[in-house]
Design an enzyme around this catalytic site. Structure first.
Site, PDB file in Angstrom:
ATOM      1  N   GLY A  20       3.185  24.351  16.030  1.00 50.19           N
ATOM      2  CA  GLY A  20       4.506  23.801  15.750  1.00 50.19           C
ATOM      3  C   GLY A  20       5.337  23.507  16.978  1.00 50.19           C
ATOM      4  O   GLY A  20       6.353  22.825  16.886  1.00 50.19           O
TER       5      GLY A  20
ATOM      6  N   CYS B 208      -0.038   6.707 -12.561  1.00 49.92           N
ATOM      7  CA  CYS B 208      -0.527   5.513 -11.865  1.00 49.92           C
ATOM      8  C   CYS B 208      -0.937   4.478 -12.911  1.00 49.92           C
ATOM      9  O   CYS B 208      -1.684   4.783 -13.844  1.00 49.92           O
ATOM     10  CB  CYS B 208      -1.717   5.855 -10.969  1.00 49.92           C
ATOM     11  SG  CYS B 208      -2.503   4.387 -10.260  1.00 49.92           S
TER      12      CYS B 208
ATOM     13  N   CYS C 195      -5.047   3.882 -12.253  1.00 52.02           N
ATOM     14  CA  CYS C 195      -6.065   4.894 -12.532  1.00 52.02           C
ATOM     15  C   CYS C 195      -5.566   5.987 -13.470  1.00 52.02           C
ATOM     16  O   CYS C 195      -6.320   6.870 -13.851  1.00 52.02           O
ATOM     17  CB  CYS C 195      -6.565   5.519 -11.229  1.00 52.02           C
ATOM     18  SG  CYS C 195      -5.405   6.695 -10.509  1.00 52.02           S
TER      19      CYS C 195
ATOM     20  N   CYS D 299      -1.038   4.399  -7.213  1.00 48.58           N
ATOM     21  CA  CYS D 299      -1.287   5.425  -6.204  1.00 48.58           C
ATOM     22  C   CYS D 299      -1.093   4.844  -4.813  1.00 48.58           C
ATOM     23  O   CYS D 299      -1.594   3.760  -4.507  1.00 48.58           O
ATOM     24  CB  CYS D 299      -2.732   5.917  -6.280  1.00 48.58           C
ATOM     25  SG  CYS D 299      -3.120   6.849  -7.755  1.00 48.58           S
TER      26      CYS D 299
ATOM     27  N   CYS E  30      -7.329   6.413  -5.632  1.00 48.15           N
ATOM     28  CA  CYS E  30      -7.159   5.605  -6.843  1.00 48.15           C
ATOM     29  C   CYS E  30      -8.478   4.887  -7.177  1.00 48.15           C
ATOM     30  O   CYS E  30      -8.933   4.897  -8.329  1.00 48.15           O
ATOM     31  CB  CYS E  30      -6.037   4.603  -6.611  1.00 48.15           C
ATOM     32  SG  CYS E  30      -5.464   3.759  -8.089  1.00 48.15           S
TER      33      CYS E  30
END
Lengths: 296, 374, 191
Positions: free
Chosen positions: A35, A244, A247, A269, A275
């Protein structure tokens, strides 16, 4: 000088060896202090700053000839900048490329974490525009560096709390800051906060490259990255409240597509590989129809 | 039925093809040659070399041609190329005191040893379009009228044999202690192109950033100091343009060898004095040095350099942008700036969608509260 | 004493590819503390192991100060470093990288641990070991799902180093062609 560019040829993965060593050292220090943003002498790449030069340099320093590289932008493999970066590495490193998340060994991304869970042995490289999570609160690097040193993250909490006072909730929807292993506050790049939970405890190595800002940082595998929040306002993910339309996925992050000028819209998506994979397995959304014969 | 947008690769190829055609323009018009650009667009070439940090007029001309005259794009091409070059050696510091000057003026003294040399300048041209240049073929060049050289004013030291030296105006002031002394230092200066920028920066690093900084940005910063945002009362002590030798130490030989010469523009400003009860008042300095003939940039650089020295000279920080080292250094590079600026045209569907959802949600909540109140 | 010409051998023959593959192993080693990886491509003069030679070739160059500790500080190694790497040799206190056995590197409190505002400015120790094995004190922390185990030469120094976090040195252990990593972030079991 064998390691240097011959006329018309590129060194493996474009960068010269000394530059790669410098980047590799920065990556290892980033891994050692999760980080923390390690300054590195970012080079001028043959693509503009802000277009993934940090990610490209990190990827170039990590690639081996045996890699299978996937490049996505907004979750999609076929957006123009993803195409351009993928091509750059095909040309300069000769690596195999793939769109399939599970097959990729290195994935360079802008703004998304793939929906398909990552696994050990994979490296996810993020392109980062502004690596400093405190930058929008304090524009001076000299100040924000001090704030990280002293763990003075109060300003960030004040900002989030002001959101709650004004809007009833935290009004940050992407580039949502995380606290890494209880120490450094880190910008996860402009991924939607929907993706934040995937940052934490991920089995893959996650590397972040900011070229113009000359910073590299990292999340080693399984590292804890907690999205900042308050006891009475816990962190929540969000996405468009739809499935979606191609899909039928209920739990993937969606792009909104305007389909006509009368308010028509659909949701698909953002992760094109995810997808397409679902559709290939026979899953269908509200508006999915295979291409008719003869349409290219 | 919905078919997602595909074919990014083909679209990119087609766009680049079109770009190549546009670059060439009307094929009935003869194509520009690199020597033509190098010789006749010399100031553009100089700017590309200065901001690209690479002294190579032919490559700069090539970059300008490839970039269709977009100088920032040309600088970008040069920077990207420069990164791939091996660093074989570091030269000795160039000696601008030994410059073969084409132009050398001082705004602080009417006459001075070495004289005022106007050189090839736009100054005092009347900015009237010269329609003769529109005609095909070479317009006849005006003949320069010879000026009788004044007798050499140099006496004593600094003029003993070897290459003639062109002393600096600030040197004359220094002889009387009227201007601060710039002490020579042996420390290796930091290298902006090989190390990440670290703030606070020392003067060497600031000057490096400024000399490759965007001319427009540096100009505006300098202008702002003249208008009172960090005013430093600058006089152009001296502006000189000319060529200097570049020498490299060859350890095996034990001496330095001249490997070529480059054209430079150097500006030294004489600025407001400072003094105290213990120190008599003295003028201060600003410094600008830029590759090629780039005098606007060199003057601007020296003003900004001086404004950035407020702390070292014990002046107040007035909040002026040109005094703010971090502000100036982090924003003067046009390749960084243009890349980041232009990246916002890349797709941002994902983050925009996140914002869209948030705004919709917040609006719905406000609406629900209003309805509940009614 | 090897002949001077031997110093010319033992580097990478295909630097771009060999260093890329080796870095990837080192990255995995450092990112997953306690895992043991294999590297190849270098044959440095004794007493350096293959893995230590590889780590030096991959990570050090004329911009990094290198400390050779104990028996690693010999003419052969110096020549090899001068020819293949060009890293300036430095005292332990100034080094970016140091190589040697654990005993030779002691006391490790000499090494740079970074600055509070720049914790990355710290040393990386390359500790030559007889062998590396997944037994020993338990390791936990970033890079580790539950726990891993590694035969560390001692625990106290690494526990003290962890207590300095985010400051501290980082460690690579090498034995033959094996390499393992222990960044400062790893918590080492007290045994």
């Amino acid at each position: 000088m064998t390691e240097h560019l011959e006329a018309g040829a590129y060194n493996f993965a474009y960068l010269d060896e000394q530059t790669k060593r410098m980047i590799r050292r920065a990556i290892l220090k980033g891994i050692a202090v999760p980080g923390y943003q390690v300054p590195f002498a970012s080079r001028e790449m043959p693509m503009p700053y802000g277009w993934g030069t940090g990610g490209v340099q990190v990827t170039a320093a990590c690639l081996v000839p045996e890699d299978r590289l996937k490049v996505i932008d907004q979750g999609a493999d076929d957006t123009t900048n993803a195409v351009s970066i993928r091509r750059f590495f095909q040309r300069t490193a000769g690596v195999a490329v793939t769109e399939a998340t599970p097959e990729a060994t290195v994935i360079q991304t802008r703004h998304r974490i793939p929906e398909t869970p990552l696994k050990q042995g994979q490296i996810l490289v993020y392109q980062v525009p502004i690596p400093e999570p405190l930058r929008f609160l304090e524009p001076r690097e000299t100040e924000t560096r001090k704030m990280h040193e002293l763990e003075e993250y109060g300003l960030m909490h004040v900002k989030l709390y002001e959101d709650i006072a004004r809007h009833g909730q935290i009004a940050t929807s992407y580039a949502y800051p995380v606290r890494v292993e209880g120490r450094y506050v880190m910008d996860p790049s402009p991924i939607p906060k929907f993706d934040n939970p995937k940052l934490s405890g991920n089995p893959a190595i996650q590397l972040f490259g900011a070229g113009r800002e000359q910073r590299i940082y990292a999340l080693p595998p399984w590292t804890k990255a907690e999205s900042l929040d308050f006891d009475d306002h816990p962190f929540e993910t969000s996405k468009a409240p739809h499935d979606c339309d191609l899909c039928g996925a209920k739990d993937s992050y969606l792009d909104e597509v305007i389909t006509d000028d009368a308010g028509g819209r659909m949701f698909v998506c953002s992760d094109t590989d995810f997808c397409a994979g679902r559709r290939a397995r026979g899953m269908k959304g509200r508006l999915w129809a295979p291409k008719p014969e003869g349409v290219a | 039925m919905y078919v997602a947008v595909k074919g990014g690769e083909r679209a990119i190829d087609n766009a680049h093809q079109w770009l190549a055609e546009e670059r060439r323009g009307d094929p009935a018009i003869p194509e520009l040659t690199i020597p033509q650009i190098r010789e006749q667009m010399k100031l553009a070439v100089n700017r590309v070399m200065a901001e690209g940090s690479l002294y190579d007029p032919d490559l700069a001309a090539l970059a300008i041609k490839q970039a269709r005259g977009d100088l920032i794009e040309a600088v970008f091409l040069i920077r990207a190329y420069r990164t791939t070059l091996p660093r074989l050696a570091a030269s000795r510091p160039v000696d601008t005191g030994a410059m073969a000057v084409d132009r050398r003026i001082s705004a602080t003294f009417k006459d001075l040893p070495g004289g005022q040399v106007l050189g090839p300048t736009f100054d005092y041209t009347h900015r009237l379009l010269d329609f003769a240049l529109m005609a095909e073929g070479d317009a006849p060049l005006p003949q320069a009228r010879p000026i009788e050289a004044p007798p050499s004013p140099f006496v004593g030291e600094g003029w003993g044999g070897g290459a003639p030296r062109m002393p600096h105006v600030t040197g004359f002031l220094n002889r009387d202690g009227l201007i601060e002394t710039a002490e020579p230092g042996d420390a290796t200066p930091p290298d902006l192109t090989r190390e990440p920028m670290e703030l606070p920066a020392d003067r060497a690093l600031r000057l490096q950033a400024l000399t490759r900084g965007d001319e427009g940005f540096v100009l505006s910063m300098a202008y702002s100091t003249q208008r009172g945002y960090g005013r430093t009362h600058a006089f152009v002590g001296e502006l000189r343009i000319g060529t200097v030798a570049v020498e490299v130490d060859i350890p095996e030989l034990g001496f330095a060898v001249e490997i070529g010469e480059i054209e430079l523009t150097e500006c030294e400003t004489v600025n407001q004095f400072k003094g105290s009860k213990t120190e008599p008042p003295q003028f201060t300095r600003g410094y600008g040095l830029v590759m090629g003939q780039s005098e606007r940039k060199a003057i601007a650089m020296s003003l900004v350099d001086r404004a950035l020295r407020w702390q070292e000279l014990g002046e107040d920080f007035t909040g002026a942008p040109a005094q703010d080292e971090e502000f100036v250094l982090m924003h003067c590079d046009n390749i960084q700036a243009t890349g980041f600026l232009e990246h916002i045209k890349l797709p941002h569907y994902v983050d925009f969608q996140a914002e869209l959802e948030l705004v919709r949600k917040l609006r719905a909540e406000v609406q629900a509260m209003q309805e509940a109140a009614e | 004493m090897i002949a001077a010409s031997d110093a010319l051998a033992g580097g990478f023959t295909e630097a771009p590819l060999q260093s890329a593959r080796a870095f990837r192993e080192i990255l995995e080693a450092m990112a997953r503390p306690g895992t043991i990886r294999r590297v190849q491509g270098a044959s440095p003069p004794p007493p350096l192991s293959v893995a230590a030679g590889v780590a030096l070739l991959v990570l050090t160059d004329p911009t990094t100060r290198l400390h050779l500790a104990g028996r690693a500080d010999c003419a052969d190694v110096r020549h090899w470093v001068a020819f293949h790497i060009g890293a300036p040799l430095a005292a332990a206190e100034d080094a970016d990288f140091a190589v040697g056995t654990w005993d030779a590197l002691h006391p490790v409190s000499r090494f740079r641990i970074g600055q509070p505002d720049y914790p990355d400015r710290s040393a990386t120790l390359i500790v030559e070991c007889d062998r590396l094995a997944p037994h020993g004190p338990a390791l936990t922390g970033p890079g580790i799902e539950t726990a891993t185990w590694l035969n560390l030469p001692e625990t106290a120094a690494f526990r003290a180093n962890r207590a300095l976090f985010p400051l501290g040195f980082d460690t690579l252990f090498t034995a033959g062609d094996r390499i393992a990593g222990l960044p400062r972030s790893t918590r080492v079991e007290n045994i």
